[in-house]
Enzyme design. Structure first.
Site, short mmCIF file in Angstrom:
data_model
loop_
_atom_site.label_atom_id
_atom_site.label_comp_id
_atom_site.label_asym_id
_atom_site.label_seq_id
_atom_site.Cartn_x
_atom_site.Cartn_y
_atom_site.Cartn_z
N LYS B 98 0.88 -1.17 0.00
CA LYS B 98 0.00 0.00 0.00
C LYS B 98 0.91 1.22 0.00
CE LYS B 98 -3.04 2.87 2.67
NZ LYS B 98 -3.80 3.11 3.89
N GLY B 159 -8.44 9.07 9.41
CA GLY B 159 -8.79 9.18 10.82
C GLY B 159 -9.83 10.22 11.16
N ASN B 208 -9.59 1.61 9.44
CA ASN B 208 -8.84 1.24 10.64
C ASN B 208 -9.41 1.98 11.86
OD1 ASN B 208 -6.97 0.67 12.64
ND2 ASN B 208 -5.21 0.89 11.35
#
Lengths: 366, 262
Positions: B98, B159, B208
């Site tokens: 990635k 995030g 995530n």
């Protein structure tokens, strides 16, 4: 009782756990002959507890831990002052302990980090806990009243009542004095192996009735891993902060803990690694800039020490007491050494005395 | 059977999941399991990879038997990203990477110029590159020119949990780049964001923080698993067109239409 059949014990590993265990065993069972082993030097300890900041912060830890860790921490806050008094009486060495609560801060832009933190607490605290208001939001004035120097840079923060910090190095030193003045045999600077209830230094085998493995990351129990931490010790007389500070940032959560004589310890990093090499420049810059963000006067602080070390952790990040016939391995205190130690130590004694305890999840027979 | 195909490999799950920030490794493993994911990302940048000192943690992740997708998170130059990719290939024995080259510290936006440059080098070196990009059409087209066979545009910055911030740009991407698998990477905050991405025709999602930092990561992971399946089914099934007037789903015999006044 298991303890009745024990006349000689070996404690392997003289970090916080090993020393406190020796202290407790020695106080409770004066007839037992205790021998303490460490691969390093007791005066210049390389244990995780020597690197730690010495926070006992059940509420802060709750946001990333299981509820049991919080409950153990709340009990620790009751236990430590009593134990430290006793240690002081026995050694004439005082250990600074401040149960003043801590303050959680974030930059204005990162306010969502504070709200996320509060959300995590609210999720894990019961209504009964919340009724006693374990934390409060502070506005600028309230913040200034708690910490005059912080109110200049921050508009708000969270105050956590039930949190304390301990002078970790003073405690290790007082415990060393206790060990030296007690009838305890010490083998230091000697790497050793544990075989059953024997301790081997090279080919020299010493037999004991019971062995405690307190070696932290040096132990070979299954599924143990290391989590690296990095800290700075700075001297900064211009700054006067009395509370432990948590500083929230989207990518790292830092803590600043005051120590006697205008010294502050700052740390943050949690790196899944058994790397013991010196601090990285990135960590150094992050820690330094966080200090500066909390108070610009930290710019003129003098860096006394940079330390890196490894925290021993199990897969669930919870502590474990493994009982294997005449050997007990205590490990996985992770980032909660001072917070967990009282309850872990009390449980060890309960197991030795065949008493019931509330920590069946922690005690495992192998 | 409906499968996600990436670089010749087929997967039945359409979630790729990250391995950072969980309260404990056990919770991470449980969350990965609940997500149904078959591909997990991991970062080794701060674990001193040249020393392989992150072994304990990596072995835990390897036990999941998922396809490993090492990332170059935190790299800011082409050289750093290429070096880290090579180390990852050696340590994890996979040529999947990635690719992430950060262009801005605060929003962690990928640098389009450096990402394309690094992608060219890595593809030439035999890597299977899954590049982290934004929703910028031209950036993604250039990554295809460089030889990438998968694209991973963001929903919003890493995030932030803001979900699909620019549906117009994402829709444009999907309409213009039809035959290349596209994975929405970063910015998802809740299962409905993931569901929406799949409904829009994106092939998968990578997440995530939304799971790791949820109050209950394992439950949230299951939520994402179900949402992604819902979104994919919706896309495959073909949704109805929206209408201005109501159309009852129960028969309307007996309701005389001449009663309607307008």
């Amino acid at each position: 009782m298991m303890i009745d059949s024990i006349k000689t014990v070996a404690v392997v590993g003289a970090g916080l756990l090993g020393r406190m265990l020796v202290w407790q065993l020695s106080n409770k069972y004066p007839d037992i002959q205790i021998t303490l082993f460490d691969k390093g030097n007791l005066r210049h300890s390389k244990s995780a507890a020597n690197t730690a900041a010495g926070m006992i912060s059940p509420l802060s830890e709750l946001s990333v831990s299981e509820r049991a860790i919080y409950d153990m921490g709340i009990n620790a806050l009751k236990q430590w002052p009593l134990w430290l008094d006793k240690i002081q009486q026995q050694t004439n060495q005082s250990v600074d302990y401040q149960a003043t609560g801590s303050i959680v801060l974030a930059h204005v832009l990162d306010k969502s980090e504070l709200i996320q933190f509060q959300q995590e607490l609210d999720f894990k605290l019961t209504k009964h806990d919340l009724d006693s208001k374990p934390y409060q939001w502070l506005d600028k004035t309230q913040l200034q009243n708690k910490e005059a120097q912080l109110g200049q840079n921050f508009d708000e923060g969270l105050f956590l009542n039930d949190e304390a910090y301990i002078d970790n190095r003073a405690l290790l030193s007082a415990l060393l004095k206790f060990i030296e003045q007690s009838n305890i045999q010490v083998f230091e600077n000697k790497p050793c192996k544990i075989k059953g209830s024997s301790v081997l230094i090279k080919n020299n085998e010493m037999k004991f009735d019971f062995v405690f493995d307190c070696r932290g990351v040096g132990s070979n129990i299954k599924n143990l891993r290391s989590v690296r931490g990095e800290v700075l010790h700075v001297y900064c007389p211009e700054v006067s902060i009395k509370h432990a500070i948590r500083f929230m940032h989207p990518r790292y959560k830092l803590y600043i803990v005051p120590k006697p004589n205008d010294v502050y310890v700052i740390g943050a990093t949690e790196i899944e690694s058994n790397d013991t090499s010196p601090i990285s420049l990135q960590s150094m810059l992050e820690l330094g800039s966080a200090l500066y963000a909390v108070h610009p006067a930290f710019a003129e602080a003098r860096i006394l020490e940079i330390d890196t070390n490894l925290r021993p952790a199990m897969i669930d990040n919870n502590p474990v007491i493994q009982l294997d016939n005449n050997k007990m391995s205590i490990n996985g205190l992770y980032r909660h050494g001072f917070l967990l130690l009282p309850e872990v130590l009390n449980t060890i004694i309960d197991v030795l005395e065949n008493k019931s305890h509330q920590y069946n999840w922690m005690v495992k027979n192998v | 059977m409906d499968q996600l195909k990436l670089y010749g490999q087929s997967f039945s799950s359409r979630i790729l999941i990250g391995t950072a920030m969980y309260p404990s490794p056990q919770i991470m493993l449980d969350a990965i399991k609940q997500s149904g994911s078959q591909i997990v990302t991991l970062s080794l940048r701060r674990q001193n990879p040249s020393d392989q000192s992150g072994q304990d943690f990596w072995q835990l992740i390897q036990k999941t038997r998922c396809q490993l997708l090492p990332n170059t998170a935190g790299c800011k130059t082409v050289q750093e990203a290429v070096t880290l990719a090579k180390m990852s290939r050696e340590i994890f024995n996979t040529d999947w990477i990635k690719l992430e080259v950060v262009g801005d510290d605060y929003n962690l936006q990928p640098d389009p110029f450096l990402t394309v440059e690094a992608a060219k080098i890595l593809i030439k070196d035999g890597f299977k590159v899954l590049p982290f990009s934004t929703d910028d059409l031209v950036f993604n087209l250039r990554l295809l020119d460089a030889g990438c066979q998968v694209l991973m545009p963001w929903g919003s910055p890493i995030g932030t949990g803001k979900g699909l911030m620019n549906p117009y740009a994402l829709q444009t991407l999907r309409e213009r780049i039809k035959d290349v698998p596209m994975i929405i990477d970063a910015g998802l905050g809740k299962p409905s964001d993931a569901c929406l991405a799949l409904e829009m025709g994106f092939d998968a999602v990578l997440l995530n923080t939304a799971v790791a930092k949820a109050n209950d990561p394992v439950l949230m992971s299951n939520g994402f698993n179900l949402a992604v399946q819902a979104g994919r089914h919706s896309f495959l099934a073909g949704k109805i067109q929206t209408k201005q007037t109501a159309k009852a789903s129960t028969p309307t015999i007996g309701m005389p239409f001449w009663h309607q006044t307008s």
